[in-house]
Scaffold this motif. Structure first.
Motif, mmCIF file in Angstrom:
data_model
loop_
_atom_site.group_PDB
_atom_site.id
_atom_site.type_symbol
_atom_site.label_atom_id
_atom_site.label_comp_id
_atom_site.label_asym_id
_atom_site.label_seq_id
_atom_site.Cartn_x
_atom_site.Cartn_y
_atom_site.Cartn_z
ATOM 1 N N PHE A 83 0.842 -1.195 0.000
ATOM 2 C CA PHE A 83 0.000 0.000 0.000
ATOM 3 C C PHE A 83 0.882 1.252 0.000
ATOM 4 N N PRO A 84 1.157 1.789 -1.180
ATOM 5 C CA PRO A 84 1.985 3.008 -1.258
ATOM 6 C C PRO A 84 1.137 4.271 -1.309
ATOM 7 N N TRP A 85 1.737 5.360 -0.939
ATOM 8 C CA TRP A 85 1.149 6.683 -1.102
ATOM 9 C C TRP A 85 2.045 7.485 -2.041
ATOM 10 N N TYR A 86 1.394 8.212 -2.947
ATOM 11 C CA TYR A 86 2.117 9.041 -3.895
ATOM 12 C C TYR A 86 1.737 10.505 -3.701
ATOM 13 N N GLN A 87 2.714 11.353 -3.953
ATOM 14 C CA GLN A 87 2.527 12.801 -3.874
ATOM 15 C C GLN A 87 2.752 13.364 -5.274
ATOM 16 N N GLN A 88 1.830 14.191 -5.734
ATOM 17 C CA GLN A 88 1.951 14.751 -7.074
ATOM 18 C C GLN A 88 1.789 16.258 -7.036
ATOM 19 N N PHE A 89 2.820 16.946 -7.509
ATOM 20 C CA PHE A 89 2.752 18.393 -7.661
ATOM 21 C C PHE A 89 2.282 18.715 -9.077
ATOM 22 N N PRO A 90 1.671 19.886 -9.257
ATOM 23 C CA PRO A 90 1.178 20.245 -10.596
ATOM 24 C C PRO A 90 2.280 20.171 -11.639
ATOM 25 N N GLY A 91 1.959 19.535 -12.763
ATOM 26 C CA GLY A 91 2.924 19.438 -13.852
ATOM 27 C C GLY A 91 3.991 18.380 -13.669
ATOM 28 N N ASP A 135 3.754 21.184 1.446
ATOM 29 C CA ASP A 135 3.071 19.892 1.337
ATOM 30 C C ASP A 135 1.854 19.984 0.418
ATOM 31 N N SER A 136 1.512 21.185 0.009
ATOM 32 C CA SER A 136 0.348 21.366 -0.853
ATOM 33 C C SER A 136 0.569 20.622 -2.171
ATOM 34 N N ALA A 137 -0.260 19.641 -2.408
ATOM 35 C CA ALA A 137 -0.098 18.747 -3.550
ATOM 36 C C ALA A 137 -1.324 17.838 -3.599
ATOM 37 N N THR A 138 -1.357 16.985 -4.601
ATOM 38 C CA THR A 138 -2.391 15.951 -4.644
ATOM 39 C C THR A 138 -1.777 14.641 -4.172
ATOM 40 N N TYR A 139 -2.483 13.973 -3.284
ATOM 41 C CA TYR A 139 -2.000 12.723 -2.708
ATOM 42 C C TYR A 139 -2.885 11.566 -3.181
ATOM 43 N N PHE A 140 -2.230 10.515 -3.625
ATOM 44 C CA PHE A 140 -2.937 9.322 -4.066
ATOM 45 C C PHE A 140 -2.542 8.151 -3.171
ATOM 46 N N CYS A 141 -3.533 7.483 -2.621
ATOM 47 C CA CYS A 141 -3.234 6.194 -2.031
ATOM 48 C C CYS A 141 -3.312 5.149 -3.131
ATOM 49 N N ALA A 142 -2.711 4.030 -2.890
ATOM 50 C CA ALA A 142 -2.719 2.965 -3.882
ATOM 51 C C ALA A 142 -2.623 1.619 -3.181
ATOM 52 N N ALA A 143 -2.990 0.602 -3.920
ATOM 53 C CA ALA A 143 -2.872 -0.761 -3.423
ATOM 54 C C ALA A 143 -2.385 -1.615 -4.578
ATOM 55 N N SER A 144 -1.490 -2.524 -4.265
ATOM 56 C CA SER A 144 -0.960 -3.351 -5.351
ATOM 57 C C SER A 144 -0.940 -4.817 -4.959
ATOM 58 N N THR A 164 -6.500 13.143 -3.350
ATOM 59 C CA THR A 164 -6.904 14.202 -2.420
ATOM 60 C C THR A 164 -6.035 15.419 -2.675
ATOM 61 N N LYS A 165 -6.676 16.519 -2.985
ATOM 62 C CA LYS A 165 -5.935 17.752 -3.200
ATOM 63 C C LYS A 165 -5.801 18.466 -1.867
ATOM 64 N N LEU A 166 -4.574 18.548 -1.386
ATOM 65 C CA LEU A 166 -4.292 19.182 -0.093
ATOM 66 C C LEU A 166 -3.762 20.589 -0.298
ATOM 67 N N GLN A 167 -4.342 21.501 0.429
ATOM 68 C CA GLN A 167 -3.847 22.871 0.452
ATOM 69 C C GLN A 167 -3.527 23.238 1.887
ATOM 70 N N VAL A 168 -2.286 23.622 2.134
ATOM 71 C CA VAL A 168 -1.870 24.052 3.458
ATOM 72 C C VAL A 168 -1.704 25.558 3.417
ATOM 73 N N ILE A 169 -2.498 26.241 4.230
ATOM 74 C CA ILE A 169 -2.490 27.696 4.196
ATOM 75 C C ILE A 169 -1.657 28.246 5.348
ATOM 76 N N PRO A 170 -0.915 29.314 5.095
ATOM 77 C CA PRO A 170 -0.025 29.874 6.125
ATOM 78 C C PRO A 170 -0.802 30.418 7.320
#
Lengths: 114, 112
Positions: free
Chosen positions: A33-41, A84-93, A108-114
Protein backbone atom coordinates in the motif's frame (compact mmCIF):
# COMPACT_ATOMS: atom_id res chain seq x y z
CA UNK A 1 -14.96 -0.75 -10.55
CA UNK A 2 -13.22 1.41 -7.98
CA UNK A 3 -11.28 -0.94 -5.74
CA UNK A 4 -9.59 1.77 -3.69
CA UNK A 5 -11.78 4.50 -2.26
CA UNK A 6 -10.14 7.70 -1.04
CA UNK A 7 -11.46 10.62 0.98
CA UNK A 8 -11.68 13.52 1.23
CA UNK A 9 -11.48 14.78 -2.33
CA UNK A 10 -9.96 18.02 -1.11
CA UNK A 11 -8.56 19.25 2.17
CA UNK A 12 -7.52 22.63 3.52
CA UNK A 13 -5.29 22.62 6.58
CA UNK A 14 -3.66 25.42 8.52
CA UNK A 15 0.11 25.46 8.64
CA UNK A 16 1.29 23.35 11.57
CA UNK A 17 -1.88 21.28 11.60
CA UNK A 18 -2.41 17.60 10.91
CA UNK A 19 -3.60 16.47 7.49
CA UNK A 20 -5.43 13.14 7.40
CA UNK A 21 -6.36 11.26 4.25
CA UNK A 22 -8.27 8.00 4.38
CA UNK A 23 -8.46 5.06 2.02
CA UNK A 24 -10.36 1.80 1.94
CA UNK A 25 -9.87 -1.22 -0.25
CA UNK A 26 -11.94 -4.23 -1.16
CA UNK A 27 -9.62 -6.87 -2.53
CA UNK A 28 -7.81 -8.82 0.19
CA UNK A 29 -5.23 -9.93 -2.38
CA UNK A 30 -3.61 -6.49 -2.17
CA UNK A 31 -0.30 -6.84 -0.36
CA UNK A 32 1.38 -3.46 -0.66
CA UNK A 33 0.00 0.00 0.00
CA UNK A 34 1.99 3.01 -1.26
CA UNK A 35 1.15 6.68 -1.10
CA UNK A 36 2.12 9.04 -3.90
CA UNK A 37 2.53 12.80 -3.87
CA UNK A 38 1.95 14.75 -7.07
CA UNK A 39 2.75 18.39 -7.66
CA UNK A 40 1.18 20.25 -10.60
CA UNK A 41 2.92 19.44 -13.85
CA UNK A 42 4.86 16.54 -12.34
CA UNK A 43 4.44 12.81 -12.22
CA UNK A 44 3.47 11.11 -8.96
CA UNK A 45 6.37 10.43 -6.60
CA UNK A 46 6.42 7.65 -4.04
CA UNK A 47 6.08 9.14 -0.57
CA UNK A 48 5.75 6.26 1.84
CA UNK A 49 4.47 2.69 1.71
CA UNK A 50 3.37 -0.09 4.05
CA UNK A 51 2.78 -3.82 3.98
CA UNK A 52 -0.28 -5.36 5.66
CA UNK A 53 1.72 -7.11 8.37
CA UNK A 54 2.52 -3.73 9.92
CA UNK A 55 -0.03 -1.47 11.60
CA UNK A 56 1.92 1.76 11.37
CA UNK A 57 4.90 3.21 9.54
CA UNK A 58 6.43 6.59 10.16
CA UNK A 59 8.88 8.53 8.04
CA UNK A 60 9.57 12.02 9.26
CA UNK A 61 6.30 13.93 9.36
CA UNK A 62 4.45 11.28 7.37
CA UNK A 63 2.75 8.31 9.01
CA UNK A 64 0.67 5.51 7.53
CA UNK A 65 -1.82 3.78 9.80
CA UNK A 66 -3.09 0.42 8.57
CA UNK A 67 -6.11 -1.54 9.78
CA UNK A 68 -6.12 -4.90 8.05
CA UNK A 69 -9.39 -6.17 9.53
CA UNK A 70 -11.23 -3.02 8.44
CA UNK A 71 -9.40 -2.91 5.10
CA UNK A 72 -8.58 0.70 5.69
CA UNK A 73 -5.41 2.78 5.76
CA UNK A 74 -4.66 6.42 6.22
CA UNK A 75 -1.94 8.99 5.75
CA UNK A 76 -1.21 11.51 8.48
CA UNK A 77 0.92 14.54 7.76
CA UNK A 78 2.08 16.12 10.98
CA UNK A 79 3.05 19.79 11.23
CA UNK A 80 1.71 20.39 7.72
CA UNK A 81 3.62 22.95 5.67
CA UNK A 82 2.68 25.01 2.61
CA UNK A 83 5.22 22.95 0.66
CA UNK A 84 3.07 19.89 1.34
CA UNK A 85 0.35 21.37 -0.85
CA UNK A 86 -0.10 18.75 -3.55
CA UNK A 87 -2.39 15.95 -4.64
CA UNK A 88 -2.00 12.72 -2.71
CA UNK A 89 -2.94 9.32 -4.07
CA UNK A 90 -3.23 6.19 -2.03
CA UNK A 91 -2.72 2.97 -3.88
CA UNK A 92 -2.87 -0.76 -3.42
CA UNK A 93 -0.96 -3.35 -5.35
CA UNK A 94 -0.80 -7.09 -5.77
CA UNK A 95 1.17 -9.54 -7.80
CA UNK A 96 -0.38 -10.05 -11.20
CA UNK A 97 1.40 -12.02 -13.89
CA UNK A 98 4.82 -11.50 -12.35
CA UNK A 99 4.59 -7.82 -11.52
CA UNK A 100 2.95 -5.63 -8.91
CA UNK A 101 -0.22 -4.24 -10.44
CA UNK A 102 -1.12 -0.93 -8.82
CA UNK A 103 -4.63 0.41 -8.32
CA UNK A 104 -4.86 4.07 -7.40
CA UNK A 105 -7.34 5.92 -5.27
CA UNK A 106 -9.13 8.97 -6.61
CA UNK A 107 -6.74 11.50 -5.08
CA UNK A 108 -6.90 14.20 -2.42
CA UNK A 109 -5.93 17.75 -3.20
CA UNK A 110 -4.29 19.18 -0.09
CA UNK A 111 -3.85 22.87 0.45
CA UNK A 112 -1.87 24.05 3.46
CA UNK A 113 -2.49 27.70 4.20
CA UNK A 114 -0.02 29.87 6.13
CA UNK B 1 14.86 5.12 -7.72
CA UNK B 2 14.62 5.61 -11.48
CA UNK B 3 15.12 8.62 -13.70
CA UNK B 4 12.45 8.72 -16.37
CA UNK B 5 12.10 11.30 -19.11
CA UNK B 6 9.22 11.81 -21.50
CA UNK B 7 8.89 13.68 -24.76
CA UNK B 8 7.07 15.84 -25.50
CA UNK B 9 6.18 17.39 -22.18
CA UNK B 10 3.03 18.81 -23.71
CA UNK B 11 1.35 19.11 -27.08
CA UNK B 12 -1.76 20.49 -28.66
CA UNK B 13 -3.13 18.34 -31.48
CA UNK B 14 -5.96 18.50 -33.93
CA UNK B 15 -8.81 16.03 -33.92
CA UNK B 16 -8.11 12.99 -36.08
CA UNK B 17 -4.33 13.17 -35.86
CA UNK B 18 -1.99 11.05 -33.73
CA UNK B 19 0.62 11.77 -31.09
CA UNK B 20 3.57 9.57 -30.21
CA UNK B 21 5.00 9.91 -26.73
CA UNK B 22 8.51 8.73 -25.95
CA UNK B 23 9.70 7.39 -22.63
CA UNK B 24 13.36 6.93 -21.73
CA UNK B 25 14.63 5.29 -18.54
CA UNK B 26 18.11 5.72 -17.05
CA UNK B 27 18.77 1.99 -16.86
CA UNK B 28 17.34 -1.29 -18.06
CA UNK B 29 13.96 -2.38 -16.78
CA UNK B 30 11.88 -5.41 -17.61
CA UNK B 31 8.47 -3.84 -17.50
CA UNK B 32 7.25 -0.41 -18.44
CA UNK B 33 3.75 0.90 -17.88
CA UNK B 34 1.65 3.56 -19.52
CA UNK B 35 -1.00 5.42 -17.55
CA UNK B 36 -3.61 8.01 -18.38
CA UNK B 37 -4.60 10.73 -15.96
CA UNK B 38 -7.64 12.66 -17.07
CA UNK B 39 -8.03 16.21 -15.75
CA UNK B 40 -8.48 16.17 -11.99
CA UNK B 41 -8.72 12.38 -11.98
CA UNK B 42 -6.74 9.42 -10.78
CA UNK B 43 -4.33 7.30 -12.77
CA UNK B 44 -5.64 4.56 -15.01
CA UNK B 45 -3.35 1.88 -16.39
CA UNK B 46 -3.47 1.69 -20.18
CA UNK B 47 -1.04 -1.15 -20.82
CA UNK B 48 2.05 -2.97 -19.69
CA UNK B 49 4.98 -3.25 -22.09
CA UNK B 50 7.67 -5.90 -21.98
CA UNK B 51 10.65 -5.77 -24.27
CA UNK B 52 10.27 -8.15 -27.18
CA UNK B 53 6.63 -8.99 -26.69
CA UNK B 54 3.23 -7.51 -27.38
CA UNK B 55 1.93 -5.05 -24.86
CA UNK B 56 -0.82 -6.18 -22.53
CA UNK B 57 -3.80 -3.84 -22.53
CA UNK B 58 -6.23 -3.18 -19.72
CA UNK B 59 -9.96 -3.40 -20.16
CA UNK B 60 -11.23 -0.44 -22.16
CA UNK B 61 -7.96 0.16 -24.01
CA UNK B 62 -7.17 -1.34 -27.42
CA UNK B 63 -4.03 -1.64 -29.48
CA UNK B 64 -5.51 0.15 -32.49
CA UNK B 65 -6.09 3.26 -30.42
CA UNK B 66 -2.97 3.03 -28.22
CA UNK B 67 -0.20 1.20 -30.08
CA UNK B 68 2.92 0.71 -27.98
CA UNK B 69 6.46 -0.10 -28.95
CA UNK B 70 9.20 -1.44 -26.69
CA UNK B 71 12.30 -1.81 -28.82
CA UNK B 72 14.77 -2.18 -25.94
CA UNK B 73 15.01 -2.30 -22.15
CA UNK B 74 15.27 1.47 -21.66
CA UNK B 75 12.78 2.90 -24.13
CA UNK B 76 9.11 2.76 -25.05
CA UNK B 77 6.64 4.76 -27.08
CA UNK B 78 2.90 5.20 -26.75
CA UNK B 79 0.90 6.47 -29.70
CA UNK B 80 -2.55 7.90 -29.18
CA UNK B 81 -4.31 7.52 -32.51
CA UNK B 82 -7.26 9.21 -34.18
CA UNK B 83 -7.38 11.85 -31.50
CA UNK B 84 -10.61 13.25 -30.13
CA UNK B 85 -11.13 15.88 -27.41
CA UNK B 86 -11.86 13.03 -24.97
CA UNK B 87 -8.20 11.98 -25.29
CA UNK B 88 -7.09 15.22 -23.63
CA UNK B 89 -5.20 13.93 -20.61
CA UNK B 90 -1.82 13.53 -19.05
CA UNK B 91 -0.05 10.38 -20.20
CA UNK B 92 2.50 8.94 -17.81
CA UNK B 93 5.22 6.40 -18.31
CA UNK B 94 6.17 4.28 -15.32
CA UNK B 95 8.67 1.58 -14.44
CA UNK B 96 8.89 -0.93 -11.66
CA UNK B 97 12.13 -1.32 -9.78
CA UNK B 98 12.75 -3.19 -6.53
CA UNK B 99 9.03 -3.58 -6.06
CA UNK B 100 8.32 0.14 -6.37
CA UNK B 101 6.77 2.07 -9.22
CA UNK B 102 8.36 5.26 -10.46
CA UNK B 103 6.76 7.75 -12.80
CA UNK B 104 7.94 10.05 -15.50
CA UNK B 105 6.91 13.73 -15.53
CA UNK B 106 4.03 13.07 -17.90
CA UNK B 107 2.93 14.38 -21.28
CA UNK B 108 0.01 16.80 -21.25
CA UNK B 109 -2.07 16.33 -24.38
CA UNK B 110 -4.76 18.77 -25.45
CA UNK B 111 -6.93 17.85 -28.42
CA UNK B 112 -8.80 20.61 -30.21
Amino acid sequence: QQQVKQSPQSLIVQKGGISIINCAYENTAFDYFPWYQQFPGKGPALLIAIRPDVSEKKEGRFTISFNKSAKQFSLHIMDSQPGDSATYFCAASMNSGGYQKVTFGTGTKLQVIP
Amino acid sequence: SAVISQKPSRDICQRGTSLTIQCQVDSQVTMMFWYRQQPGQSLTLIATANQGSEATYESGFVIDKFPISRPNLTFSTLTVSNLSPEDSSIYLCSVARSGEQFFGPGTRLTVL
